[in-house]
Design a protein around this motif. Sequence first.
Motif, PDB file in Angstrom:
ATOM      1  N   ALA A   3       3.877   5.819  -5.480  1.00 28.02           N
ATOM      2  CA  ALA A   3       3.830   5.817  -6.949  1.00 28.02           C
ATOM      3  C   ALA A   3       2.740   6.753  -7.457  1.00 28.02           C
ATOM      4  O   ALA A   3       2.898   7.402  -8.489  1.00 28.02           O
ATOM      5  CB  ALA A   3       3.615   4.409  -7.472  1.00 28.02           C
ATOM      6  N   ALA A   4       1.628   6.838  -6.746  1.00 27.27           N
ATOM      7  CA  ALA A   4       0.547   7.738  -7.152  1.00 27.27           C
ATOM      8  C   ALA A   4       0.933   9.196  -6.927  1.00 27.27           C
ATOM      9  O   ALA A   4       0.585  10.070  -7.721  1.00 27.27           O
ATOM     10  CB  ALA A   4      -0.728   7.398  -6.375  1.00 27.27           C
ATOM     11  N   LEU A   5       1.659   9.479  -5.861  1.00 27.45           N
ATOM     12  CA  LEU A   5       2.084  10.854  -5.572  1.00 27.45           C
ATOM     13  C   LEU A   5       3.213  11.315  -6.487  1.00 27.45           C
ATOM     14  O   LEU A   5       3.294  12.490  -6.829  1.00 27.45           O
ATOM     15  CB  LEU A   5       2.559  10.957  -4.115  1.00 27.45           C
ATOM     16  CG  LEU A   5       1.479  10.857  -3.059  1.00 27.45           C
ATOM     17  CD1 LEU A   5       2.108  10.754  -1.672  1.00 27.45           C
ATOM     18  CD2 LEU A   5       0.546  12.053  -3.135  1.00 27.45           C
ATOM     19  N   PRO A  16       4.410   9.941  -9.876  1.00 23.33           N
ATOM     20  CA  PRO A  16       4.455   9.091 -11.067  1.00 23.33           C
ATOM     21  C   PRO A  16       5.695   9.423 -11.909  1.00 23.33           C
ATOM     22  O   PRO A  16       6.345  10.456 -11.701  1.00 23.33           O
ATOM     23  CB  PRO A  16       3.174   9.458 -11.809  1.00 23.33           C
ATOM     24  CG  PRO A  16       2.878  10.853 -11.367  1.00 23.33           C
ATOM     25  CD  PRO A  16       3.355  10.941  -9.944  1.00 23.33           C
ATOM     26  N   ALA A  26       2.333   1.772  -3.478  1.00 24.29           N
ATOM     27  CA  ALA A  26       1.298   2.260  -4.401  1.00 24.29           C
ATOM     28  C   ALA A  26       0.984   3.729  -4.140  1.00 24.29           C
ATOM     29  O   ALA A  26       0.806   4.510  -5.080  1.00 24.29           O
ATOM     30  CB  ALA A  26       0.034   1.417  -4.265  1.00 24.29           C
ATOM     31  N   ALA A  27       0.941   4.127  -2.882  1.00 27.49           N
ATOM     32  CA  ALA A  27       0.651   5.530  -2.544  1.00 27.49           C
ATOM     33  C   ALA A  27       1.769   6.444  -3.031  1.00 27.49           C
ATOM     34  O   ALA A  27       1.506   7.510  -3.611  1.00 27.49           O
ATOM     35  CB  ALA A  27       0.463   5.683  -1.036  1.00 27.49           C
ATOM     36  N   TYR A  76      11.275   5.680  -3.618  1.00 31.62           N
ATOM     37  CA  TYR A  76      10.630   5.101  -4.790  1.00 31.62           C
ATOM     38  C   TYR A  76      11.090   5.613  -6.144  1.00 31.62           C
ATOM     39  O   TYR A  76      10.765   6.721  -6.550  1.00 31.62           O
ATOM     40  CB  TYR A  76       9.110   5.272  -4.685  1.00 31.62           C
ATOM     41  CG  TYR A  76       8.358   4.384  -5.637  1.00 31.62           C
ATOM     42  CD1 TYR A  76       8.215   3.038  -5.370  1.00 31.62           C
ATOM     43  CD2 TYR A  76       7.816   4.890  -6.789  1.00 31.62           C
ATOM     44  CE1 TYR A  76       7.540   2.211  -6.241  1.00 31.62           C
ATOM     45  CE2 TYR A  76       7.135   4.071  -7.673  1.00 31.62           C
ATOM     46  CZ  TYR A  76       7.007   2.737  -7.389  1.00 31.62           C
ATOM     47  OH  TYR A  76       6.342   1.920  -8.259  1.00 31.62           O
ATOM     48  N   ASN A  79       0.822  -1.211   0.000  1.00 27.71           N
ATOM     49  CA  ASN A  79       0.000   0.000   0.000  1.00 27.71           C
ATOM     50  C   ASN A  79       0.854   1.258   0.000  1.00 27.71           C
ATOM     51  O   ASN A  79       0.532   2.232  -0.684  1.00 27.71           O
ATOM     52  CB  ASN A  79      -0.949   0.005   1.203  1.00 27.71           C
ATOM     53  CG  ASN A  79      -2.037  -1.041   1.076  1.00 27.71           C
ATOM     54  OD1 ASN A  79      -2.329  -1.524  -0.011  1.00 27.71           O
ATOM     55  ND2 ASN A  79      -2.622  -1.407   2.196  1.00 27.71           N
TER      56      ASN A  79
END
Length: 85
Positions: A27-29, A31, A24-25, A47, A21
């Motif tokens: 990666a969303a913040l 990209p 994924a968070a 990341y 999680n």
Amino acid sequence: IEGQAADAKATGDAISGLQTNLTAAIAALFPIGAVYVSTSSTAPVFYGTWVEITMPATWGDIEDGMRSYTDGAGTGTLHFWRRTA
């Protein structure tokens, strides 16, 4: 339940789920193509792969104006990083 031994597999699965999680968070913040601005000359350690963006020489004084700042502690340099992977 208080006083009971934790199930190691359930604990490991919960930690793995949190890591998934969190990844994924982040990666969303941030990209691929995201820009991160920092006062540090060290690339972000979170990341992905980050490369410092250099300003074109043709920008002249604009480059200095964008990279320099003054705050209560003095002056410094801003570093612009772009996520490439």
